[in-house]
Design a protein around this motif. Structure first.
Motif, PDB file in Angstrom:
ATOM      1  N   ALA A 166     -25.700   4.462   0.517  1.00 23.46           N
ATOM      2  CA  ALA A 166     -25.590   4.888   1.914  1.00 23.46           C
ATOM      3  C   ALA A 166     -24.572   6.018   2.066  1.00 23.46           C
ATOM      4  O   ALA A 166     -24.837   7.029   2.719  1.00 23.46           O
ATOM      5  CB  ALA A 166     -25.197   3.702   2.791  1.00 23.46           C
ATOM      6  N   ALA A 167     -23.402   5.839   1.450  1.00 31.38           N
ATOM      7  CA  ALA A 167     -22.370   6.871   1.542  1.00 31.38           C
ATOM      8  C   ALA A 167     -22.827   8.155   0.864  1.00 31.38           C
ATOM      9  O   ALA A 167     -22.475   9.260   1.288  1.00 31.38           O
ATOM     10  CB  ALA A 167     -21.068   6.372   0.928  1.00 31.38           C
ATOM     11  N   GLY A 168     -23.643   8.020  -0.189  1.00 37.81           N
ATOM     12  CA  GLY A 168     -24.130   9.183  -0.910  1.00 37.81           C
ATOM     13  C   GLY A 168     -25.098  10.033  -0.112  1.00 37.81           C
ATOM     14  O   GLY A 168     -25.339  11.195  -0.457  1.00 37.81           O
ATOM     15  N   ARG A 169     -25.666   9.480   0.958  1.00 37.74           N
ATOM     16  CA  ARG A 169     -26.587  10.240   1.806  1.00 37.74           C
ATOM     17  C   ARG A 169     -25.864  11.214   2.726  1.00 37.74           C
ATOM     18  O   ARG A 169     -26.491  12.124   3.291  1.00 37.74           O
ATOM     19  CB  ARG A 169     -27.416   9.286   2.675  1.00 37.74           C
ATOM     20  N   LEU A 170     -24.578  10.997   2.917  1.00 33.35           N
ATOM     21  CA  LEU A 170     -23.845  11.775   3.905  1.00 33.35           C
ATOM     22  C   LEU A 170     -23.245  13.020   3.273  1.00 33.35           C
ATOM     23  O   LEU A 170     -22.640  12.965   2.202  1.00 33.35           O
ATOM     24  CB  LEU A 170     -22.744  10.918   4.531  1.00 33.35           C
ATOM     25  N   ALA A 171     -23.389  14.135   3.960  1.00 34.36           N
ATOM     26  CA  ALA A 171     -22.898  15.405   3.419  1.00 34.36           C
ATOM     27  C   ALA A 171     -21.396  15.554   3.586  1.00 34.36           C
ATOM     28  O   ALA A 171     -20.748  16.266   2.818  1.00 34.36           O
ATOM     29  CB  ALA A 171     -23.620  16.568   4.115  1.00 34.36           C
ATOM     30  N   GLU A 172     -20.831  14.870   4.577  1.00 34.66           N
ATOM     31  CA  GLU A 172     -19.408  15.008   4.848  1.00 34.66           C
ATOM     32  C   GLU A 172     -18.700  13.667   4.707  1.00 34.66           C
ATOM     33  O   GLU A 172     -19.300  12.600   4.888  1.00 34.66           O
ATOM     34  CB  GLU A 172     -19.188  15.546   6.269  1.00 34.66           C
ATOM     35  N   ALA A 173     -17.415  13.719   4.408  1.00 33.72           N
ATOM     36  CA  ALA A 173     -16.601  12.498   4.312  1.00 33.72           C
ATOM     37  C   ALA A 173     -16.527  11.831   5.688  1.00 33.72           C
ATOM     38  O   ALA A 173     -16.591  12.486   6.732  1.00 33.72           O
ATOM     39  CB  ALA A 173     -15.204  12.840   3.820  1.00 33.72           C
ATOM     40  N   ILE A 174     -16.402  10.515   5.676  1.00 28.37           N
ATOM     41  CA  ILE A 174     -16.353   9.745   6.919  1.00 28.37           C
ATOM     42  C   ILE A 174     -14.901   9.590   7.347  1.00 28.37           C
ATOM     43  O   ILE A 174     -14.037   9.223   6.534  1.00 28.37           O
ATOM     44  CB  ILE A 174     -16.980   8.350   6.732  1.00 28.37           C
ATOM     45  N   LYS A 175     -14.644   9.822   8.615  1.00 29.69           N
ATOM     46  CA  LYS A 175     -13.304   9.663   9.169  1.00 29.69           C
ATOM     47  C   LYS A 175     -13.393   9.009  10.536  1.00 29.69           C
ATOM     48  O   LYS A 175     -14.469   8.880  11.100  1.00 29.69           O
ATOM     49  CB  LYS A 175     -12.600  11.022   9.274  1.00 29.69           C
TER      50      LYS A 175
END
Length: 298
Positions: A166-175
């Motif tokens: 799931a995290a690998g699908r996101l282009a930007e870091a989560i904040k």
């Protein structure tokens, strides 16, 4: 699931009716209510009653009584999670269609045995921020036919989020934006770390939605702009932000407040009746006395 931005700040207090509210709940409700009032915002009450085995109507009635006695007012109607199970199921189905969840079949006993065996062999087993061992993830790579066969056999199962995928699908870091403070005083723009939780449960055979899934769906649909809650949920925000990003849900501002601890130094529990709001009231204390007690507690 796009939701238009609200016209004003919206806060919520969201207890579970599985016991009587204690002084820690009073602190959270008061902080939410007072922050909403100070910002000219709205204050909502949500009943988080997904766990039908533990939630009881008499505890829900006691929540209303305790909060009214405290002098707090909230908008009606009150949202109950048990009335919206289809919304959580739809969110889970969306994640399933994205290939980000998988059925897990290990029982609690099997998980405990696997962790114990690994640690006995000298392996350091990773634990989540609450100290619970991470799920082994043995079924993560089962084929669709293998998953379907196990489900068809009647095996009890949970649906877990494949956090790494799931995290690998996101282009930007989560904040997330933190206006309160974390366990070490963290505030400001906080980097989320969902991997610290491993593959969290989103749904089980005996509970159609987990806290993590239902809370982000509810916050979005109710237009919550400010999530104000105890510091014990600070680290869970990492999972909530991940789910919000995956489901295209709006990002609220987070504010984690201090906890009221018991005499033994641990956070209060609903099973501890002597710290309850009702017990405080029964002792002849006033609502203003309780307010002063919780706001000044250290």
């Amino acid at each position: 699931m796009p939701v238009p931005p609200p016209a004003q700040p919206v806060f919520r207090f969201a207890p579970s009716p599985n016991g009587l509210l204690h002084l820690g709940h009073a602190l959270s409700a008061i902080i939410n209510h007072d922050m909403a009032s100070a910002m000219g915002g709205r204050f909502l009450l949500r009943i988080e009653d997904i766990d039908r085995a533990r939630c009881r109507p008499e505890f829900e009635a006691a929540i209303f009584e305790d909060l009214a006695w405290l002098g707090l007012s909230w908008e009606r109607p009150v949202r109950r999670q048990s009335d919206h199970l289809e919304l959580y199921a739809a969110a889970l189905e969306r994640l399933r269609d994205m290939g980000l969840v998988y059925p897990s079949f290990m029982s609690r006993g099997e998980i405990k045995a696997a962790v114990a065996a690994a640690e006995a062999s000298g392996q350091a087993w990773p634990r989540d921020p609450d100290g619970t061992p991470l799920y082994p993830g043995r079924e993560r790579d089962l084929s669709a036919s293998e998953q379907e066969a196990l489900i068809a056999s009647g095996r009890p199962h949970a649906w877990r989020l494949d956090v790494a995928k799931a995290a690998g699908r996101l282009a930007e870091a989560i904040k997330w934006r933190e206006t309160g403070a974390g366990p070490a005083g963290e505030a400001g723009l906080i980097a989320a770390d969902p991997a610290a939780w491993g593959d969290v449960v989103l749904s089980r055979t005996d509970a159609l939605s987990s806290y993590h899934l239902s809370v982000v769906v509810d916050d979005a649909l109710q237009g919550i702009t400010h999530v104000v809650r105890g510091r014990d949920l600070y680290h869970a925000t990492s999972i909530h932000r991940l789910l919000q990003r995956l489901l295209d849900l709006p990002e609220p501002v987070y504010h984690h407040h201090r906890l009221i601890l018991g005499a033994d130094g641990t956070k209060l529990s609903k099973s501890n009746g002597d710290t309850g709001i009702a017990a405080f009231r029964a002792a002849g204390r006033s609502a203003s006395d309780l307010r002063a007690t919780v706001l000044n507690a250290t």
